[in-house]
Design an enzyme around this catalytic site. Structure first.
Site, short mmCIF file in Angstrom:
data_model
loop_
_atom_site.label_atom_id
_atom_site.label_comp_id
_atom_site.label_asym_id
_atom_site.label_seq_id
_atom_site.Cartn_x
_atom_site.Cartn_y
_atom_site.Cartn_z
N HIS A 1 2.40 -0.57 16.23
CA HIS A 1 3.68 -0.07 15.68
C HIS A 1 3.46 1.06 14.70
O HIS A 1 2.42 1.14 14.04
CB HIS A 1 4.47 -1.20 15.00
CG HIS A 1 3.68 -1.97 14.00
ND1 HIS A 1 2.77 -2.94 14.35
CD2 HIS A 1 3.65 -1.92 12.65
CE1 HIS A 1 2.22 -3.46 13.28
NE2 HIS A 1 2.73 -2.84 12.22
N HIS B 1 5.32 2.75 11.41
CA HIS B 1 6.36 2.60 10.39
C HIS B 1 6.98 3.99 10.14
O HIS B 1 6.24 4.95 9.88
CB HIS B 1 5.77 2.13 9.06
CG HIS B 1 5.12 0.78 9.10
ND1 HIS B 1 5.74 -0.34 8.61
CD2 HIS B 1 3.90 0.37 9.54
CE1 HIS B 1 4.94 -1.39 8.75
NE2 HIS B 1 3.81 -0.98 9.32
P1 AMP Z 1 1.91 -4.17 9.49
O1 AMP Z 1 1.63 -4.97 8.23
O2 AMP Z 1 1.58 -2.71 9.37
O3 AMP Z 1 1.28 -4.83 10.69
O4 AMP Z 1 3.49 -4.20 9.67
C1 AMP Z 1 4.17 -5.27 10.27
C2 AMP Z 1 5.59 -5.15 9.82
O5 AMP Z 1 6.40 -5.97 10.67
C3 AMP Z 1 5.87 -5.61 8.38
O6 AMP Z 1 6.37 -4.51 7.62
C4 AMP Z 1 6.89 -6.73 8.55
O7 AMP Z 1 7.88 -6.71 7.54
C5 AMP Z 1 7.47 -6.43 9.91
N1 AMP Z 1 8.01 -7.57 10.62
C6 AMP Z 1 7.41 -8.78 10.85
N2 AMP Z 1 8.20 -9.58 11.58
C7 AMP Z 1 9.34 -8.88 11.82
C8 AMP Z 1 10.55 -9.16 12.51
N3 AMP Z 1 10.76 -10.35 13.11
N4 AMP Z 1 11.51 -8.22 12.56
C9 AMP Z 1 11.32 -7.04 11.96
N5 AMP Z 1 10.19 -6.68 11.29
C10 AMP Z 1 9.22 -7.61 11.22
#
Ligand code: AMP
Ligand code: ZN
Length: 134
Positions: free
Chosen positions: A100, A102
């Site tokens: 992903h 951001h």
């Molecule tokens: P990372 O720490 O870079 O892997 O980012 C993962 C992101 O996914 C975090 O910012 C979380 O807040 C987000 N996240 C986790 N679960 C969900 C969800 N069900 N819906 C939306 N965002 C999510």
């Protein structure tokens, strides 16, 4: 068969998300724990774990979607800047192991401070380049 990957479950509609945009290859939705208002995640619809296993064609699609989202955020939320952030690997603080990007809106005086920087000694600069390019 149910998928253990939370983002795959968002793609296939098994768990809810505030979807912002989607096309054949990519999906964008609001981060549930935002760094600031309007923080969006852009993901490939197919499961890839990180930058090391993602085909470059997919990355091109993802960057194009991230740019669309950045333009929407600027126009509709009044952001004055954008950070594109990405983490691959747990030591990079990746917490969801479905690739992903951001898209983080930035606003004047939003208090999101940038990372610390350091300085190379001249010889270390050359050593690092040599190690990197071998
Ligand atoms: P990372 O720490 O870079 O892997 O980012 C993962 C992101 O996914 C975090 O910012 C979380 O807040 C987000 N996240 C986790 N679960 C969900 C969800 N069900 N819906 C939306 N965002 C999510
Ligand atoms: Zn997945």
């Amino acid at each position: 068969m149910s998928s253990p990957c939370i983002f795959c479950q968002i793609v296939n509609g098994k768990i809810p998300a505030e979807k912002i945009y989607e096309d054949n290859n990519t999906l964008a939705f609001l981060d549930i724990n935002p760094l600031c208002r309007g923080h969006v995640l852009v993901i490939p619809k197919k499961h890839y774990e990180n930058i090391f296993d993602l085909p470059s064609k997919e990355l091109i699609n993802l960057i194009a979607t991230a740019q669309k989202i950045a333009q929407m955020i600027k126009k509709n939320l009044g952001a004055t800047g954008i950070n594109l952030l990405h983490a691959s690997g747990k030591d990079a603080q990746q917490s969801v192991f479905h690739f992903h990007i951001h898209v983080v809106p930035r606003y004047p005086n939003d208090g999101l401070n940038t990372w610390p920087s350091s300085r190379y000694q001249e010889k270390d600069l050359r050593k690092v380049k040599k190690a990197l390019c071998q």
